[in-house]
Enzyme design. Structure first.
Site, mmCIF file in Angstrom:
data_model
loop_
_atom_site.group_PDB
_atom_site.id
_atom_site.type_symbol
_atom_site.label_atom_id
_atom_site.label_comp_id
_atom_site.label_asym_id
_atom_site.label_seq_id
_atom_site.Cartn_x
_atom_site.Cartn_y
_atom_site.Cartn_z
ATOM 1 N N GLU A 121 6.541 -18.083 69.077
ATOM 2 C CA GLU A 121 5.857 -17.281 68.076
ATOM 3 C C GLU A 121 6.091 -15.807 68.374
ATOM 4 O OE1 GLU A 121 1.452 -16.588 66.033
ATOM 5 O OE2 GLU A 121 1.626 -17.945 67.729
ATOM 6 N N GLY A 261 -1.346 -13.731 75.738
ATOM 7 C CA GLY A 261 -2.406 -14.344 76.526
ATOM 8 C C GLY A 261 -2.193 -15.832 76.670
ATOM 9 N N ALA A 262 -1.829 -16.464 75.561
ATOM 10 C CA ALA A 262 -1.589 -17.908 75.562
ATOM 11 C C ALA A 262 -0.965 -18.267 74.224
ATOM 12 C CB ALA A 262 -2.890 -18.684 75.771
ATOM 13 N N MET A 263 -0.470 -19.508 74.135
ATOM 14 C CA MET A 263 0.196 -19.966 72.915
ATOM 15 C C MET A 263 -0.208 -21.386 72.600
ATOM 16 S SD MET A 263 2.082 -19.321 70.424
ATOM 17 C CE MET A 263 2.391 -20.528 69.153
ATOM 18 N N GLU A 264 -0.557 -21.629 71.328
ATOM 19 C CA GLU A 264 -1.196 -22.880 70.921
ATOM 20 C C GLU A 264 -0.224 -23.983 70.547
ATOM 21 O OE1 GLU A 264 -0.976 -20.442 66.992
ATOM 22 O OE2 GLU A 264 -1.237 -20.041 69.115
ATOM 23 N N ASN A 265 1.011 -23.974 71.081
ATOM 24 C CA ASN A 265 1.983 -25.011 70.753
ATOM 25 C C ASN A 265 1.326 -26.389 70.714
ATOM 26 O OD1 ASN A 265 4.099 -22.930 71.488
ATOM 27 N ND2 ASN A 265 3.226 -23.347 73.494
ATOM 28 N N HIS A 297 -9.987 -20.690 72.233
ATOM 29 C CA HIS A 297 -9.196 -20.151 71.125
ATOM 30 C C HIS A 297 -7.957 -21.005 70.874
ATOM 31 C CE1 HIS A 297 -7.646 -16.805 68.588
ATOM 32 N NE2 HIS A 297 -6.473 -17.277 68.988
ATOM 33 N N GLU A 298 -7.198 -21.294 71.931
ATOM 34 C CA GLU A 298 -5.957 -22.042 71.737
ATOM 35 C C GLU A 298 -6.230 -23.486 71.328
ATOM 36 O OE1 GLU A 298 -3.506 -20.151 71.510
ATOM 37 O OE2 GLU A 298 -4.436 -18.446 72.511
ATOM 38 N N HIS A 301 -7.060 -23.668 67.655
ATOM 39 C CA HIS A 301 -5.867 -23.528 66.809
ATOM 40 C C HIS A 301 -5.295 -24.885 66.395
ATOM 41 C CE1 HIS A 301 -4.733 -19.464 66.004
ATOM 42 N NE2 HIS A 301 -4.595 -19.090 67.250
#
Length: 869
Positions: A121, A261-265, A297-298, A301
């Protein structure tokens, strides 16, 4: 720039893709410099075009096949691959090579401390293979990962594991299958040697979900809080929103080199290690709460971002604003709602309002962009969440949840728009949101001015509200917004008055929809004190001529804790402003007794939550104060904030000292009560440290601390007050933790924010520290980011040395990681907030950047916008 300038993309130009891709079969044969990628896609024509333009960057093409036959009718372009004379439906096979070890931009597939990981992303998948790299192309993915089985025992990707085995004696493979259609930005791959924390969650329908958190070797004892937070997130989303997880496994991987911060894959979240790793020796309470929020949060998502994704990147707030609202509610339900709301509002009133007033001002649904990575802003995320919160306020919890259900019923498995979300809310609630939609398209921060009038003869109290929004660089004309304005009235005894209009009771939330609007309340026997914009019911600036007595009254009597805090902040703001004027006129900094007594009353109130008291006693930041002025006097504001802090400390030192000593705890625990006590105790220490007589108290806390929260609090106290013991504490900390970059980030942040005369020299020296690396975004943000954002006196030094240093760093990062550079540059973009001399010095650095032959799009867009303002 010597090449032609990058072109902007416009939301209004959106067109559906020429082709859709329904299924993707990926194979990765992983090697540091020569990873072989094979992508087999099922493609179907969507328009009458027989040409397909695929995105690609930094890829070595090996072969192209259509329906099993070698295809030569293609052209390689700078930005991708153009295939021509294609059939209406076909199987596309592309083979290519990439080099993860040389990918310093940390987009696509790269190596992070010996592990392979991805970040796709917004537009990173085009660095992996040629593809339709846009969020409205949704496909199911099957991924085969091949690697050395000793060096990379864990091979991970999206979905459920369906097969694994050996290729030969040295290499093995795992195949993953994700049954849920997703855009390529949600693709993930990780390969490495990790410690794994495992657990299990049973959903409300009885499905068992395996939970796995992958961390660097030796860090397993720092993953427990992340696992607890994940389980709490899954449970909360079922209870509050009725949403259940939909795969057999949920994985989180912590990596140290990560831009975000992080990624919601889908099913495989890749996290910055900062938001996973914690124990009492290495992490502060703030870290623990941050981990809880980001894990939530992730995970959230999964539905608001994955199951329903964005049609295009202009709709980013559809998933991010909504999911920030959800993670804020999660943190509020699990902890202190008042403290969480206060912290959310500090972000809006400080850096987000500043963004609104800068050349980068944009609506939460922007109209144009050059570089998609520049969409990841406080406006899109934090103001976006405030827009969702306003909708929740106008609809109420029941109708809002009905709107969420309708939204999922209509759009599950699709790429949607912000308009789709508003329509679902409107249709489910029956409430007209036509005017409210302007929040999506209008930039800038509205100011609401209020005038009150009490008529003793008619026993009426009238509030006349006027709204205005200053022109912004992207929009000169502004329209009236639909502002939910929460108000409460108190009589002289502190009793709440029932609001009555036109002979009947009305709710606390007024629908303010005109440029000027008067609300008349009836049966008001005596002139009341109004509490306005309660819970920060809209992201606006409030102007009302409160007296000191009224604000002190609200600090005592307001039944809403946020309103108590806000009254205290308004009281402080009055005297910060008056003292800035006094300093500019070479007069002394003073605070009246009423202000001191008001804060004394708060600290002595044992009915209040200690964490809330700590928030009331916290001064506004420099960045928030700067937002009050068109031209900010840097040194005067710094002097006033320091002087006000010292006056409060001196006047309340007995109460501060008594409170500090009463709140000691023998054992460390991460529950709200314990965190609240430490928050107030350590705030007391910050105040007391402004007086050198308390230096031994700071030193003693450092010596006896059994947790990182108290250790860092002692160092912050010594650092911000420039105590003589500061260097000793810093040296001891470095000796203990130099081996751990993540723990050293706290040390680097203190070095960057240290207000001493030689701060810049210290920062430069720290760049040679064994724990520092300019290639690691966490280290850069901690040291250099804190200097640029949290050290106003030294960064804005009149010599211009701070600006020159920033320019050097940005030019260096432009070569290696422009995304990090783009986030660091923001303090320079606000140059019009400062005096003419400082403006000229900043412009010099921006012009140097603009003149670079290879200036990245990320920086080009921001630099040109600032210089053209």
């Amino acid at each position: 720039m010597t090449e032609s300038a990058p072109k902007a993309k416009y939301r209004s130009d959106y067109q559906s893709p020429s082709h859709f891709i329904s299924d993707v079969n990926l194979t990765f044969d992983l090697h540091e410099r020569d990873t072989h990628v094979t992508a087999i896609s099922t493609v179907k024509q969507n328009t009458d075009s027989t040409t397909l333009l695929l995105d690609g960057e930094g890829i070595e093409l090996v072969a192209v096949h259509i329906d099993g036959q070698v295809w030569s009718d293609y052209k390689q372009l700078k930005s991708g691959l153009e295939l021509s004379n294609l059939p209406a439906e076909f199987e596309l096979k592309i083979e290519n090579k990439i080099s993860p070890i040389t990918n310093s931009a940390l987009e696509g597939l790269y190596l992070s401390d010996g592990a392979y990981c991805t970040q796709c992303e917004a537009e990173g998948f085009r660095r992996i293979t040629y593809f339709l790299d846009r969020p409205d192309v949704l496909a199911t993915y099957t991924t085969k990962v091949i690697a050395d089985k000793v060096a990379f025992p864990h091979l991970l990707s999206n979905g459920n594991k369906v097969e694994e085995g050996e290729v030969d004696t040295q290499r093995h493979y795992v195949i993953w299958q994700d049954p849920h259609p997703k855009p390529c930005y949600l693709f993930a791959l990780v390969a490495g040697d990790f410690d794994v924390l495992r657990d299990q969650y049973t959903t409300r329908s009885g499905r068992k979900v395996a939970l796995e958190i992958f961390v660097d070797k030796g860090n397993l004892d720092r993953a427990n809080h992340a696992m607890v937070s994940l389980i709490n997130s899954m449970k909360w989303d079922e209870e509050r929103f009725g949403l259940e997880y939909d795969l057999d496994i949920y994985m989180i991987v912590a990596v140290d080199f990560f831009n975000m911060g992080a990624m919601e894959n889908k099913g495989l979240n890749v996290f910055n290690s900062k938001f996973v790793l914690a124990n009492e020796k290495t992490a502060t309470d703030t870290d623990y709460l941050g981990i809880e929020a980001v894990i939530g949060h992730e995970y959230f998502h999964n539905w608001t971002g994955n199951r329903v994704t964005c049609r295009d990147w202009f709709q980013l707030s559809l998933k991010e604003g909504l999911t920030v609202f959800r993670d804020q509610e999660f943190s509020s339900d699990l902890g202190s709602r008042a403290v969480n709301r206060i912290n959310n509002v500090r972000i809006i009133r400080g850096p987000q309002f500043a963004e609104d007033a800068s050349p980068m001002s944009h609506p939460i649904r922007p109209e144009k962009v050059i570089e998609m990575n520049n969409f990841y802003t406080l406006t899109v995320y934090e103001k976006g969440s405030e827009v969702i919160r306003m909708m929740h306020t106008l609809l109420g919890e029941g109708k809002f949840q009905a709107g969420m259900k309708l939204y999922f019923d209509r759009h599950d498995g699709t790429a949607a728009t912000c308009e789709d979300f508003v329509c679902a809310m409107e249709d489910a609630s029956g409430i007209d949101l036509t005017q409210f939609r302007r929040w999506y398209s209008q930039s800038g921060t509205p100011t609401v001015s209020v005038k009150a009038n009490y008529d003793e003869n008619t026993k009426t109290y009238a509030l006349t509200l006027t709204q205005r929004t200053k022109p912004t660089q992207d929009q000169q004309e502004k329209q009236a917004l639909h502002i939910p304005f929460d108000v409460e009235l108190y009589d002289s005894e502190g009793n709440v008055l029932e609001l009555q209009c036109n002979g009947g009771a009305v709710g606390n939330v007024l629908s303010f929809t005109q440029q000027e609007q008067t609300f008349v309340f009836e049966n008001v026997d005596t002139e009341p004190t109004p509490s306005m914009l309660r819970e920060f019911s809209a992201p606006v600036k409030l102007e009302f001529d409160y007296s000191d007595e009224q604000l002190a009254f609200l600090m005592i009597h307001a039944r809403n804790e946020f309103a108590k805090w806000d009254a205290g902040q308004m009281l402080l703001a009055k005297y910060v402003k008056s003292n800035v004027e006094a300093v500019l006129n070479q007069q002394a900094i003073t605070l009246p007794e009423l202000v001191i007594d008001a804060f004394r009353g708060v600290i002595l109130n044992d009915q209040l939550d200690p964490a809330f008291i700590a928030e009331v006693l916290s001064l506004p930041s420099f960045n928030e104060v700067a937002g009050w002025y068109d031209i900010v006097s840097v040194d005067a504001v710094c002097d006033v904030l320091k002087g006000v802090k010292h006056i409060i400390a001196t006047e309340l030192k007995d109460e501060l000292s008594a409170t500090y000593h009463s709140l000691g705890q023998q054992d460390y625990s991460v529950n709200h009560s314990a965190i609240a006590k430490r928050a107030l105790r350590n705030l007391c220490l910050q105040y007391l440290a402004t007086m050198e007589e308390y230096a031994s108290l700071v030193s003693n806390q450092f010596d006896v601390a059994n947790n990182m929260t108290d250790t860092i609090a002692a160092m912050v106290a010594a650092n911000s007050s420039s105590l003589p013991i500061r260097q000793n504490l810093m040296d001891r900390y470095s000796d203990d933790w130099s081996h751990d970059g993540l723990v050293m980030d706290k040390w680097f942040a203190l070095q960057g924010s240290n207000p001493s005369d030689n701060a810049l020299e210290n920062v430069k020296a720290c760049m040679s520290h064994t724990a520092f690396s300019l290639s690691n975004p966490n280290r850069v943000r901690s040291l250099i980011g804190s200097f640029l954002n949290m050290n106003p006196r030294r960064f804005h030094d009149k010599s211009g040395s701070g600006y020159q240093f920033a320019g050097e760093i940005l030019r260096s990062l432009n070569e290696s990681n422009p995304q990090v550079a783009s986030r660091l540059i923001d303090p320079l973009l606000k140059f019009k907030k400062y005096d003419a001399k400082r403006q000229a010095l900043i412009i010099v650095e921006l012009e140097k950047l603009k003149a670079m032959d290879n200036l990245a799009n990320d920086l080009y867009e921001k630099v040109t916008k600032a210089l053209d303002a």
